[in-house]
Design a protein around this motif. Structure first.
Motif: not given
Lengths: 171, 416
Positions: B78, B374, B75, A141-144, A146, A118
């Protein structure tokens, strides 16, 4: 039961609690980011709280809302058999918060994971390296923002060419 | 291919400068040896790489390097509806998919405030306890083979096969079951399930006696495990260790007892505790847990209630297929569920279950849309493995293998 904990934190650290959220029987204390270590030490050591166990540290990205990031700490008290979630909200520009590794050493890998995936820095962390992604990976990679997309395989002969148009979440 | 690409790089002490802070000054000076163990090593139970700093045969420090199995499951979820994320949870801790399913569906059920029928709760308990046995069997077999006890491995896998047969009967799949659904189960138990489980339970306790007899008083086993990899109760709590690895250090904490979920409070069972905190203590706890799981399954089978296997709440559970032929309402529900999914209110929940490895937690954050904002999994192996450097300070390199085996990690669970 949760009220006593909230009163405790509010009496000892009057400015620390920004909000209290009750949802589905779970209590979340939204804590001012600068106070997170003080709140954790208080909750761990005070005999009325005694949250001796840190289950988890995770982060959520509320993009495009601001403050963009939320870091969640799942606390558990073995003595009183209750859970509590602490939350700090961090802005999207170079998010950083103090590390709680000195309160619970087990936070070490959880915070590395949050940093890696994040991109939230934990100041004072003893060893803040990436944990899952390769060391030379760019972005988090877990950022929205990305992308979750097919990734072209890069070989030696076309590495630079693909690198140029690769949709990274740049820092 | 140019010739120079395949020449061996000669590593000098100067190249180690970036390791500063990770290893001691002695390693940088060349006094101690740095050795890679893994990622392709049979005793690391998956793709775990350990960077060891060795002084002779003694481990000065051990730096775990994980992430080789990172598949971005959080990921991927999501981008899926809540229902469609269930198969992904199987693939994290691939030795206990039932527990992963349970943690995830319970979190979504809490978010949606869905009541689960009692029959479904009992079946969940039965299958999770069978899963615990099968996971512990894999652990016991591989742990024993690490310490050169070959035959235990074969006996354990023989019994595990029978549990996987039961899973196949129930879910159509042996490992990636995806049997628990939001609000209940995928389908009701098949005919013959109870007989199959009773047949297994009938002879399994004597098998546990056999494994225990092979190892418990075996001098080789005792020498390799007692007093090795000791963790104190304070350290285990501070480092977030859970499950048998925590209870082996004398901490009486089991989520099934502390915060009972899915009808666990309907059954009588004990939580095995051992005070020693060493490899043997963790071994002993897991073996006793298998006996307790048998007790739970026996009680749950005896009291297994009749009734629906999934909730009647059509907002989360699909209607029976035959209803689609005559009920417009059902058709709409079916269509909505399989295209859009359902929309929980905005909010967040954290639910944890006692998986064979410890606290498996599931954090779900909903923004009010059909896909979660999330989902985060608190993986028990991840936290247990993070305490490995603590346990391995100053041990012999051969004991390292015993210690890794004793914390029972699954790298799919660590890396997710």
């Amino acid at each position: 039961m949760a009220d006593t904990i909230i009163d405790l934190v509010k009496s000892k650290l009057p400015d620390a609690v920004q909000a209290v959220i009750e949802f589905r029987g779970e209590t979340t204390l939204v804590v001012r980011p600068v106070d997170i270590v003080a709140v954790c030490v208080l909750l761990r050591d005070d005999p009325a709280a005694h949250f001796n166990f840190l289950s988890d540290v995770s982060a959520a990205d509320h993009y495009p809302d601001e403050p963009r990031f939320a870091v969640n700490y799942q606390l558990y008290s073995m003595e009183y058999n209750r859970r509590l979630r602490l939350k700090v909200r961090l802005g999207g520009d170079a998010p950083a918060v103090s590390s709680v590794t000195r309160v619970w050493p087990g936070a070490n890998w959880h915070e590395r994971e949050v940093w890696d995936l994040m991109g939230i820095r934990f100041t004072g962390h003893p060893d803040l390296r990436r944990i899952f992604m390769p060391e030379d990976y760019l972005g988090h990679p877990l950022r929205r923002d990305a992308p979750l997309v097919y990734e072209e395989p890069q070989f030696t002969h076309n590495f630079a060419e693909i690198e140029k148009r690769k949709p990274y979440a740049r820092e | 291919m140019p010739e120079n690409e395949y020449q061996l790089m000669e590593l000098t002490v100067d190249d180690l400068k970036e390791m500063k802070g990770l290893v001691s000054q002695r390693a940088l000076d060349g006094d101690t040896v740095l050795l890679n163990m893994g990622p392709q090593h049979p005793s690391t139970h998956g793709v775990l790489r350990l960077l060891l700093e060795l002084d002779g045969e003694l481990v000065i420090s051990c730096i775990p390097d994980v992430g080789y199995l990172h598949t971005g499951i959080e990921k991927s979820i999501e981008d899926k509806t809540y229902t469609k994320a269930i198969p992904l949870t199987d693939r994290m801790d691939y030795l206990s998919p039932m527990s992963n399913n349970l943690g995830y569906v319970m979190a979504v059920e809490k978010l949606m405030e869905v009541d689960v029928p009692l029959r479904a709760q009992y079946v969940r308990v039965i299958l999770c306890e069978l899963q615990r046995i099968s996971s512990h069997l894999v652990w016991l077999g591989t742990h024993a083979i690490d310490l050169a006890a070959m035959s235990v491995f074969l006996y354990c896998f023989r019994e595990r096969e029978k549990i996987l047969d039961i899973f196949e009967m129930v879910a159509g799949q042996r490992m990636m079951v995806s049997y628990f659904r939001i609000g209940g189960l995928w389908r009701d138990l098949p005919a013959g399930f109870e007989d199959a489980v009773r047949a297994f339970l009938g002879h399994f306790p004597s098998e546990v006696d056999e494994y225990e007899g092979l190892l418990k008083n075996n001098p080789l086993w005792i020498n390799r495990t007692q007093g090795v990899g000791v963790v104190t109760a304070e350290d285990a709590i501070a480092w977030g260790m859970t499950g048998p690895s925590l209870r082996g250090s004398g901490v009486n904490w089991d989520i099934r007892k502390a915060q009972p979920y899915s009808a666990y409070d309907h059954f009588e069972f004990d939580v095995p505790i051992s005070e020693a905190g060493d490899v043997y203590a963790r071994f002993w706890c897991r073996v006793q847990e298998m006996r307790q799981s048998v007790r739970i399954v026996e009680q749950a089978l005896a009291k297994l209630p009749k009734g629906p296997f999934i909730t009647g709440n059509r907002k989360v559970a699909p209607p029976p297929k035959e209803e689609l032929a005559y009920s417009m309402e059902s058709l709409i529900h079916h269509f909505k569920l399989w295209t859009e999914g359902f929309t929980p209110p905005p909010g967040e929940v954290y639910v944890s279950v006692e998986s064979p490895r410890g606290e498996f937690g599931c954090y779900v954050n909903s923004d009010g849309s059909p896909k979660p904002r999330r989902v985060h999994f608190r993986a028990p192996s991840f936290a247990n493995l993070s305490a490995l450097p603590l346990m391995t300070k100053g041990v012999f390199i051969a004991d390292l293998v015993a210690i890794i085996g004793s914390i029972d990690i699954v790298l799919g669970d660590v890396d997710r």
